[in-house]
Design a protein around this motif. Structure first.
Motif, short mmCIF file in Angstrom:
data_model
loop_
_atom_site.label_atom_id
_atom_site.label_comp_id
_atom_site.label_asym_id
_atom_site.label_seq_id
_atom_site.Cartn_x
_atom_site.Cartn_y
_atom_site.Cartn_z
N TRP A 33 0.87 -1.18 0.00
CA TRP A 33 0.00 0.00 0.00
C TRP A 33 0.90 1.23 0.00
CZ3 TRP A 33 -4.82 1.86 -0.62
CH2 TRP A 33 -5.09 3.14 -0.16
N SER A 34 0.75 2.07 -1.02
CA SER A 34 1.47 3.34 -1.08
C SER A 34 0.58 4.43 -0.54
CB SER A 34 1.88 3.66 -2.52
OG SER A 34 2.32 5.00 -2.63
N GLU A 35 0.96 5.03 0.58
CA GLU A 35 0.16 6.10 1.16
C GLU A 35 0.14 7.32 0.25
OE1 GLU A 35 -2.29 7.81 4.23
OE2 GLU A 35 -1.76 5.76 3.63
N ALA A 36 1.25 7.61 -0.42
CA ALA A 36 1.30 8.76 -1.32
C ALA A 36 0.34 8.59 -2.50
CB ALA A 36 2.72 8.97 -1.83
N GLU A 37 0.25 7.37 -3.01
CA GLU A 37 -0.62 7.11 -4.16
C GLU A 37 -2.02 6.70 -3.76
OE1 GLU A 37 2.37 5.26 -7.45
OE2 GLU A 37 2.10 4.06 -5.65
N GLN A 38 -2.20 6.35 -2.47
CA GLN A 38 -3.49 5.83 -2.00
C GLN A 38 -3.92 4.65 -2.86
OE1 GLN A 38 -5.71 7.17 0.79
NE2 GLN A 38 -3.54 7.51 1.22
N LYS A 39 -3.01 3.69 -3.01
CA LYS A 39 -3.24 2.60 -3.95
C LYS A 39 -2.48 1.35 -3.53
CE LYS A 39 -2.72 1.59 -8.92
NZ LYS A 39 -4.03 0.96 -9.05
N THR A 40 -3.08 0.20 -3.84
CA THR A 40 -2.44 -1.10 -3.63
C THR A 40 -1.81 -1.58 -4.93
OG1 THR A 40 -4.17 -1.64 -2.02
CG2 THR A 40 -2.81 -3.45 -2.80
N HIS A 41 -0.59 -2.12 -4.82
CA HIS A 41 0.12 -2.65 -5.98
C HIS A 41 0.59 -4.08 -5.69
CE1 HIS A 41 0.66 1.31 -7.99
NE2 HIS A 41 0.78 1.78 -6.76
N VAL A 42 0.80 -4.83 -6.76
CA VAL A 42 1.48 -6.12 -6.70
C VAL A 42 2.84 -5.96 -7.38
CG1 VAL A 42 1.52 -8.51 -7.52
CG2 VAL A 42 -0.63 -7.50 -6.71
N VAL A 43 3.89 -6.43 -6.71
CA VAL A 43 5.20 -6.58 -7.36
C VAL A 43 5.40 -8.07 -7.60
CG1 VAL A 43 7.70 -6.37 -7.11
CG2 VAL A 43 6.21 -4.51 -6.34
N CYS A 44 5.57 -8.43 -8.85
CA CYS A 44 5.78 -9.83 -9.21
C CYS A 44 7.27 -10.11 -9.35
CB CYS A 44 5.04 -10.20 -10.49
SG CYS A 44 5.36 -11.90 -11.02
N GLY A 45 7.85 -10.75 -8.35
CA GLY A 45 9.22 -11.22 -8.40
C GLY A 45 9.27 -12.71 -8.63
N GLN A 46 8.35 -13.20 -9.47
CA GLN A 46 8.30 -14.62 -9.81
C GLN A 46 8.91 -14.84 -11.18
OE1 GLN A 46 7.26 -17.70 -8.30
NE2 GLN A 46 8.44 -18.24 -10.12
N ALA A 79 14.54 -25.47 -12.37
CA ALA A 79 14.87 -24.07 -12.13
C ALA A 79 14.09 -23.14 -13.05
CB ALA A 79 16.37 -23.84 -12.31
N THR A 80 13.57 -22.07 -12.47
CA THR A 80 13.05 -20.94 -13.23
C THR A 80 14.00 -19.76 -13.03
OG1 THR A 80 11.68 -20.31 -11.33
CG2 THR A 80 10.64 -21.65 -13.06
N VAL A 81 13.80 -18.69 -13.75
CA VAL A 81 14.62 -17.49 -13.56
C VAL A 81 14.48 -17.03 -12.12
CG1 VAL A 81 14.95 -15.08 -14.20
CG2 VAL A 81 14.40 -16.78 -15.97
N PRO A 82 15.58 -16.84 -11.39
CA PRO A 82 15.49 -16.40 -10.00
C PRO A 82 14.98 -14.96 -9.92
CG PRO A 82 17.79 -16.55 -10.68
CD PRO A 82 16.98 -17.12 -11.80
N GLY A 83 13.77 -14.79 -9.41
CA GLY A 83 13.11 -13.49 -9.47
C GLY A 83 13.19 -12.65 -8.22
N ALA A 84 13.66 -13.22 -7.10
CA ALA A 84 13.63 -12.48 -5.84
C ALA A 84 14.45 -11.20 -5.93
CB ALA A 84 14.14 -13.37 -4.70
N PHE A 85 15.66 -11.26 -6.48
CA PHE A 85 16.51 -10.08 -6.54
C PHE A 85 15.83 -8.97 -7.33
CE2 PHE A 85 19.98 -7.37 -7.91
CZ PHE A 85 20.73 -7.24 -6.74
N GLY A 86 15.29 -9.32 -8.47
CA GLY A 86 14.61 -8.31 -9.29
C GLY A 86 13.38 -7.74 -8.60
#
Length: 582
Positions: A53-66, A94-101
């Protein structure tokens, strides 16, 4: 407030908040510490889905690090290898390691700290060591023979002096510390700005020395995996260079004055919302919290929702609007009877005909290290001598003074998932085991697709205002344990800690998401603190109840903005979860 599955991560996140960082800075720093403190549950080669939740944007986002399946990962390729299921260990899965990104995207877009500052705690702990959890020692002991006989690079990393580390001893990973130090050094040499350094770090990971080491190890080595055969990997430098973390709109559902947000159906998150949609027409309050009627109804709703998960979820065109439609759920709700169902009953959203995967008739013997560490290959809860369950993942929740909130569930790249890459100090994940090797399914293996994971952070509004960030490890149990927690707040009248502490239960009725994909129709796990009379009544109704230890199910944590206060709670099971704040 910070809450999570390990005290060092929670304390790290809190230290960032104390020094002026925001919730996003704190979550990233805590996430990298989790890789060091809980290496049997997540690692640098894994993945992370994030709700914020971004308080500045007043919005919920998903970050996909998969990360996604390699270009060479086709059903035909696995058939050529004589496989009808993706192995649960080794390089093939193995899939592309997404955590770092994923962590870098969160830090770049919403954070304020520099790369060196957020990585400093993880580098310190990797260099100097952390206290070995009993679960870490038990996990390494379980795979000691495999490491010694088949994965010598892992033995070098996790068997210091050729022995399983003792619980409470100090365990370091200096090679991993050197990897992160080099990433920081290259980033700082490339740019003097925060944003430039983060971009340089991503380049180093996905196109620089990290990518080169991953691709070289995958292409030039081969190792015994859970199939019993020796296989190399499919992941290439092009696969790594062609992927990046993304932001997405969350999926949501309104329930009794609350709006719950989840990731899309490339994860199992919407199954939480489907359960709410089924229960929305049921008077749980009249049944009484944790009564036999209550547990039976919640369990039967879970069976229906998870059957839909099996038939419809994946990185594909999923009919979510129809799956959450009131009329569809009213018809599905009518299937909940007075007795436990023993059938897997997916629905037909929008009139579409469901297609379930065919479970492979695998004869692979039970092996340590396969699948996810919560359950063994028979689907049974694996416990330590004290009866406490090992998790399969980590979780961290943060809320800051400005009202920003984060719920993140890092996982994959477990120390027991595949051989350690000696140049980097970590191993690749095995998330591709969640694909099906059958054509035409939403979760069928195909190049560039995301596996349909179980990783499922949660966020909720209350009366239209940001309220709750929460989640748990647990594989297929995540969206059952999290739902139980949420319902305890909404219907049980409990506070955050009471809801986490309350007796937990979950079903194993549906196919496991993990190798070798077994199911146990009708099996219901409950903690023995549940009223014995309720257990007896559930058995009378046809549930195959298996009573677990009194504090054995669930590893929830949560933070909340509630009534002008910030609140947090963490799981007491296992004596390692921790909540902190001021």
């Amino acid at each position: 407030m910070v809450a999570g599955t390990h005290w060092l991560a929670s304390a790290t996140g809190m230290s960032v908040l104390e020094r002026g960082g925001n919730a996003f800075d704190a979550a990233v720093a805590a996430g990298f510490v989790l890789q060091v403190a809980e290496p049997h549950l997540n690692g640098p080669g894994g993945e992370v889905p994030i709700l914020l939740w971004s308080e500045a944007e007043q919005k919920t986002h998903v970050v996909c690090g998969q990360g996604v399946a390699p270009a060479a990962a086709t059903i035909e390729r696995f058939r050529e290898l004589g496989l009808d299921v993706v192995p649960g260990t080794g390089l093939l899965a193995a899939t592309v390691p997404g955590a770092f990104g994923g962590w870098m995207l969160l830090l770049e877009r919403w954070g304020t700290w520099r790369l060196a500052d957020v990585l400093a705690p993880a580098i310190h702990y990797a260099e100097h060591g952390v206290p070995v959890l009993e679960r870490v020692a038990a996990t390494i002991a379980a795979v000691e023979g495999m490491f010694t006989a088949d994965w010598p690079t892992s033995a070098t990393t996790w068997l210091p002096g050729g022995r399983v580390p003792e619980p409470g001893s100090r365990l370091a990973n200096p090679v991993l510390a050197a990897t992160y130090r080099r990433i920081v050094a290259e980033a700082e040499a490339a740019s003097g700005t925060r944003e430039g350094q983060l971009a340089a770090a991503r380049h180093t990971w996905y196109e620089g020395f990290v990518a080169e080491a991953i691709a070289g190890f995958s292409a030039t080595t081969a190792w015994r995996d859970s199939s019993g055969e020796v296989h190399g990997g499919l992941l290439t430098g092009d696969d790594l260079a062609g992927w990046s973390a993304t932001t997405e709109e969350p999926v949501s559902f309104g329930y009794r004055g609350h709006t719950v947000y989840k990731t899309g159906p490339w994860g199992q998150g919407p199954v939480f919302l489907q359960q709410l949609a089924l229960l929305d027409g049921v008077d749980l309050d009249a049944m009484g919290y944790l009564s036999a009627d209550y547990v039976h109804t919640v369990t039967e709703a879970a069976k229906l929702a998870f059957a839909d998960r099996e038939a419809w979820y994946g990185d594909a065109d999923v009919p979510l609007a129809d799956l959450l439609d009131p009329a569809y759920n009213a018809a599905r709700r009518a299937l909940i009877g007075s007795r436990a169902s023993l059938d897997l009953r997916p629905g037909s959203p929008g009139g579409r005909e469901p297609r379930l995967p065919v479970l492979p008739g695998t004869t692979v013997p039970a092996q340590e290290g396969v699948g996810e560490p919560t359950v063994d290959t028979a689907g049974l809860e694996r416990t330590l001598s004290d009866g406490q369950v090992r998790g399969d993942t980590c979780h961290v929740d943060v809320v800051d003074r400005w009202g920003n909130m984060v719920s993140a569930t890092p996982s994959g790249g477990w120390l027991q998932s595949s051989p350690t890459i000696p140049a980097l100090g970590f191993c690749l994940g095995t998330r591709a085991q969640m694909f099906w090797l059958q054509e035409g399914l939403p979760a069928s293996l195909r190049p560039g697709a995301r596996p349909r994971t179980t990783l499922s952070p949660s966020f909720a509004l209350k009366d239209g205002r940001p309220w709750l960030a929460f989640g748990t490890p647990g594989g297929d149990q995540q969206d059952q344990w999290s739902l139980n927690f949420f319902l305890a707040l909404v219907h049980g009248g409990l506070n955050l800690q009471e809801a986490i502490d309350a007796p937990m239960f979950h079903s194993e009725h549906f196919p496991s998401s993990f190798f070798p994909r077994g199911s146990r129709p009708g099996v219901l796990h409950v903690e023995e603190r549940l009223d014995p009379g309720v257990v007896a009544e559930l058995r009378r109704r046809g549930h195959e109840v298996e009573v677990q230890g009194p504090w054995s199910l669930g590893r929830l944590s949560a933070v909340a903005r509630d009534g002008g206060f910030l609140k947090a709670a963490a799981n007491p099971r296992g004596a390692q979860g921790y909540a902190a704040g001021r």
